[in-house]
Enzyme design. Structure first.
Site, PDB file in Angstrom:
ATOM      1  CG  HIS A 226      -3.498   4.143  -1.904  1.00 52.84           C
ATOM      2  ND1 HIS A 226      -2.460   3.244  -2.010  1.00 52.84           N
ATOM      3  CD2 HIS A 226      -4.630   3.403  -1.871  1.00 52.84           C
ATOM      4  CE1 HIS A 226      -2.942   2.009  -2.016  1.00 52.84           C
ATOM      5  NE2 HIS A 226      -4.257   2.084  -1.949  1.00 52.84           N
TER       6      HIS A 226
ATOM      7  CG  ASN B  16       7.643  -5.624  -8.851  1.00 45.87           C
ATOM      8  OD1 ASN B  16       7.339  -4.441  -8.717  1.00 45.87           O
ATOM      9  ND2 ASN B  16       8.016  -6.398  -7.842  1.00 45.87           N
TER      10      ASN B  16
HETATM   11  C1  BV8 Z   1      -9.359  -0.722   3.182  1.00 45.20           C
HETATM   12  C2  BV8 Z   1      -1.099   6.004   1.547  1.00 45.20           C
HETATM   13  C3  BV8 Z   1     -11.528  -1.077   4.002  1.00 45.20           C
HETATM   14  C4  BV8 Z   1      -0.214   6.153   2.738  1.00 45.20           C
HETATM   15  C5  BV8 Z   1      -1.384   3.630   1.397  1.00 45.20           C
HETATM   16  C6  BV8 Z   1      -6.843  -4.192   9.211  1.00 45.20           C
HETATM   17  C7  BV8 Z   1      -7.593  -3.026   9.351  1.00 45.20           C
HETATM   18  C8  BV8 Z   1      -8.020  -2.294   8.242  1.00 45.20           C
HETATM   19  C9  BV8 Z   1      -7.672  -2.713   6.977  1.00 45.20           C
HETATM   20  C10 BV8 Z   1      -6.905  -3.845   6.861  1.00 45.20           C
HETATM   21  C11 BV8 Z   1      -6.491  -4.601   7.950  1.00 45.20           C
HETATM   22  N1  BV8 Z   1      -5.760  -5.656   7.491  1.00 45.20           N
HETATM   23  C12 BV8 Z   1      -5.688  -5.596   6.139  1.00 45.20           C
HETATM   24  C13 BV8 Z   1      -6.381  -4.528   5.753  1.00 45.20           C
HETATM   25  C14 BV8 Z   1      -6.537  -4.041   4.435  1.00 45.20           C
HETATM   26  C15 BV8 Z   1      -5.425  -3.027   4.227  1.00 45.20           C
HETATM   27  C16 BV8 Z   1      -4.218  -3.789   3.729  1.00 45.20           C
HETATM   28  O1  BV8 Z   1      -4.203  -4.185   2.583  1.00 45.20           O
HETATM   29  N2  BV8 Z   1      -3.216  -3.994   4.590  1.00 45.20           N
HETATM   30  C17 BV8 Z   1      -2.046  -4.747   4.176  1.00 45.20           C
HETATM   31  C18 BV8 Z   1      -0.786  -4.098   4.738  1.00 45.20           C
HETATM   32  C19 BV8 Z   1      -2.233  -6.174   4.629  1.00 45.20           C
HETATM   33  N3  BV8 Z   1      -5.906  -2.091   3.240  1.00 45.20           N
HETATM   34  C20 BV8 Z   1      -6.509  -0.965   3.639  1.00 45.20           C
HETATM   35  O2  BV8 Z   1      -6.608  -0.605   4.793  1.00 45.20           O
HETATM   36  C21 BV8 Z   1      -7.124  -0.151   2.515  1.00 45.20           C
HETATM   37  N4  BV8 Z   1      -8.465   0.196   2.894  1.00 45.20           N
HETATM   38  O3  BV8 Z   1      -9.162  -1.909   3.144  1.00 45.20           O
HETATM   39  O4  BV8 Z   1     -10.540  -0.157   3.552  1.00 45.20           O
HETATM   40  C22 BV8 Z   1     -12.800  -0.364   3.992  1.00 45.20           C
HETATM   41  C23 BV8 Z   1     -13.892  -0.994   3.409  1.00 45.20           C
HETATM   42  C24 BV8 Z   1     -15.086  -0.346   3.408  1.00 45.20           C
HETATM   43  C25 BV8 Z   1     -15.201   0.921   3.977  1.00 45.20           C
HETATM   44  C26 BV8 Z   1     -14.082   1.552   4.535  1.00 45.20           C
HETATM   45  C27 BV8 Z   1     -12.875   0.908   4.550  1.00 45.20           C
HETATM   46  C28 BV8 Z   1      -6.380   1.158   2.319  1.00 45.20           C
HETATM   47  C29 BV8 Z   1      -4.974   0.897   1.844  1.00 45.20           C
HETATM   48  C30 BV8 Z   1      -4.306   2.226   1.530  1.00 45.20           C
HETATM   49  C31 BV8 Z   1      -3.242   2.513   2.550  1.00 45.20           C
HETATM   50  N5  BV8 Z   1      -2.475   3.689   2.129  1.00 45.20           N
HETATM   51  N6  BV8 Z   1      -0.790   4.727   0.970  1.00 45.20           N
HETATM   52  C32 BV8 Z   1       1.110   6.689   2.306  1.00 45.20           C
HETATM   53  O5  BV8 Z   1       1.525   6.485   1.150  1.00 45.20           O
HETATM   54  O6  BV8 Z   1       1.740   7.335   3.180  1.00 45.20           O
HETATM   55  S1  BV8 Z   1      -0.758   2.140   0.898  1.00 45.20           S
HETATM   56  C33 BV8 Z   1       0.932   2.329   0.821  1.00 45.20           C
HETATM   57  O7  BV8 Z   1       1.451   1.019   0.705  1.00 45.20           O
HETATM   58  C34 BV8 Z   1       1.417   3.101  -0.406  1.00 45.20           C
HETATM   59  O8  BV8 Z   1       0.355   3.512  -1.233  1.00 45.20           O
HETATM   60  C35 BV8 Z   1       2.257   2.133  -1.176  1.00 45.20           C
HETATM   61  O9  BV8 Z   1       2.009   2.173  -2.536  1.00 45.20           O
HETATM   62  C36 BV8 Z   1       1.783   0.855  -0.628  1.00 45.20           C
HETATM   63  C37 BV8 Z   1       2.912  -0.148  -0.553  1.00 45.20           C
HETATM   64  O10 BV8 Z   1       2.739  -0.887  -1.600  1.00 45.20           O
HETATM   65  P1  BV8 Z   1       3.725  -0.770  -2.865  1.00 45.20           P
HETATM   66  O11 BV8 Z   1       3.416   0.464  -3.626  1.00 45.20           O
HETATM   67  O12 BV8 Z   1       3.584  -2.057  -3.559  1.00 45.20           O
HETATM   68  O13 BV8 Z   1       5.168  -0.560  -2.276  1.00 45.20           O
HETATM   69  P2  BV8 Z   1       6.114  -1.702  -1.719  1.00 45.20           P
HETATM   70  O14 BV8 Z   1       7.288  -1.030  -1.114  1.00 45.20           O
HETATM   71  O15 BV8 Z   1       5.276  -2.646  -0.908  1.00 45.20           O
HETATM   72  O16 BV8 Z   1       6.597  -2.509  -3.011  1.00 45.20           O
HETATM   73  C38 BV8 Z   1       7.423  -1.869  -3.949  1.00 45.20           C
HETATM   74  C39 BV8 Z   1       7.653  -2.870  -5.079  1.00 45.20           C
HETATM   75  O17 BV8 Z   1       8.426  -2.225  -6.084  1.00 45.20           O
HETATM   76  C40 BV8 Z   1       8.431  -4.096  -4.621  1.00 45.20           C
HETATM   77  O18 BV8 Z   1       7.796  -5.265  -5.126  1.00 45.20           O
HETATM   78  C41 BV8 Z   1       9.815  -3.912  -5.267  1.00 45.20           C
HETATM   79  O19 BV8 Z   1      10.361  -5.149  -5.702  1.00 45.20           O
HETATM   80  C42 BV8 Z   1       9.495  -3.067  -6.473  1.00 45.20           C
HETATM   81  N7  BV8 Z   1      10.588  -2.195  -6.895  1.00 45.20           N
HETATM   82  C43 BV8 Z   1      11.500  -1.550  -6.097  1.00 45.20           C
HETATM   83  N8  BV8 Z   1      12.350  -0.845  -6.887  1.00 45.20           N
HETATM   84  C44 BV8 Z   1      11.960  -1.036  -8.177  1.00 45.20           C
HETATM   85  C45 BV8 Z   1      10.838  -1.892  -8.186  1.00 45.20           C
HETATM   86  N9  BV8 Z   1      10.234  -2.282  -9.327  1.00 45.20           N
HETATM   87  C46 BV8 Z   1      10.748  -1.811 -10.491  1.00 45.20           C
HETATM   88  N10 BV8 Z   1      11.815  -0.994 -10.561  1.00 45.20           N
HETATM   89  C47 BV8 Z   1      12.451  -0.582  -9.437  1.00 45.20           C
HETATM   90  N11 BV8 Z   1      13.510   0.218  -9.533  1.00 45.20           N
END
Ligand code: BV8
Length: 223
Positions: free
Chosen positions: A108, A190
């Site tokens: 990312h 996790n």
């Molecule tokens: C793509 C950079 C297609 C930013 C990030 C509509 C339009 C377009 C696309 C979409 C759409 N609908 C859906 C999509 C697909 C979309 C998507 O998946 N959306 C989701 C929200 C539904 N994906 C995309 O758009 C991707 N691109 O599809 O392109 C394409 C195809 C062809 C040609 C061109 C394009 C791009 C996705 C990348 C987005 N950018 N990051 C930034 O960081 O500022 S993603 C962003 O979210 C971060 O990277 C972050 O990592 C991620 C969140 O996820 P997690 O890392 O899992 O974080 P989260 O908080 O959710 O979870 C944390 C976990 O840790 C929890 O489970 C918690 O329990 C646990 N935890 C907490 N503390 C601890 C722990 N575990 C252990 N120990 C601890 N102490």
């Protein structure tokens, strides 16, 4: 089972105990902002000042945090494991790099890199970016293609162990990697069950700084 080829996916949960906010634990707000406003190309086009401020603040914050025991354990695994270890991270922080991991794909993007808005040239970036300049954060926003996807798919095909650490498995394509690696053994480490927990052969729940070093020890003891 003796493994030869490990692919690891990490998310923001592995950096939580270093003091960096996760996405999910803030009620879906990304450091107080709606994703659409700060993590999409449309948001950047609409308000480049806001987006640059958001990423400049997160880049500056990197100077105040350090890798934790989970980051260090993964670097140790890469160093000591007899086979191959590929670390694919969704995180844009530099904590895996600073922990010593070498074989990393920041799918990312990275806070410490910038990308020219016309030429797409990527360069190191340690300071604040000027909203009036010609550089954007080298970050993959929603709707943009993550980096090195073919290299990641190739590694997933060859893997005999896939480990997912600290991710809620809500963001695609990363959340789909466990399916691509379904021929391998799959383990989720996790804090709590993620959206994809049922897809994994094994799930270990707890804090990353505790469960990751323990799991690495188990892997390195396996003969
Ligand atoms: C793509 C950079 C297609 C930013 C990030 C509509 C339009 C377009 C696309 C979409 C759409 N609908 C859906 C999509 C697909 C979309 C998507 O998946 N959306 C989701 C929200 C539904 N994906 C995309 O758009 C991707 N691109 O599809 O392109 C394409 C195809 C062809 C040609 C061109 C394009 C791009 C996705 C990348 C987005 N950018 N990051 C930034 O960081 O500022 S993603 C962003 O979210 C971060 O990277 C972050 O990592 C991620 C969140 O996820 P997690 O890392 O899992 O974080 P989260 O908080 O959710 O979870 C944390 C976990 O840790 C929890 O489970 C918690 O329990 C646990 N935890 C907490 N503390 C601890 C722990 N575990 C252990 N120990 C601890 N102490």
């Amino acid at each position: 089972m003796t493994y030869n080829s490990i692919v690891i996916l990490t998310g923001s949960g592995i950096s939580a105990e270093s003091g960096l906010k996760t996405f999910r634990d803030n009620g879906g707000l990304w450091e107080g902002h709606a994703m659409e406003d700060v993590a999409t190309p449309e948001g950047f086009a609409r308000d480049p000042e806001l987006v640059h401020k958001f990423y400049n603040e997160r880049r500056a914050q990197l100077k105040t945090v350090k890798p934790n025991a989970a980051h260090l354990a993964l670097a140790f695994l890469e160093e000591r494991f007899h086979g191959s270890v590929l670390l694919v991270t969704q995180n844009v922080d530099n904590l895996h790099q600073r922990a010593g991991s070498k074989n990393i794909i920041p799918m990312h993007g990275e806070l410490k890199k910038k990308r020219h808005i016309h030429t797409s040239e990527v360069a190191d970036c340690d300071e604040a970016l000027d909203p009036k300049g010609l550089w954007r954060p080298h970050i993959v926003w929603f709707g943009e293609m993550p980096l090195e996807m073919s290299r990641i798919s190739e590694a997933l095909q060859k893997a005999d162990l896939f480990i997912s650490i600290g991710t809620s498995s809500t963001v695609y394509p990363a959340a789909g990697f466990v399916t691509e690696a379904s021929h391998a053994d799959t383990v989720e480490l996790n804090l709590e069950p993620s959206h994809a927990s049922i897809m994994f052969d094994r799930a270990i729940h707890g804090k990353a700084t505790e469960i990751v070093p323990a799991f690495v020890k188990e892997l390195l003891e396996e003969k």
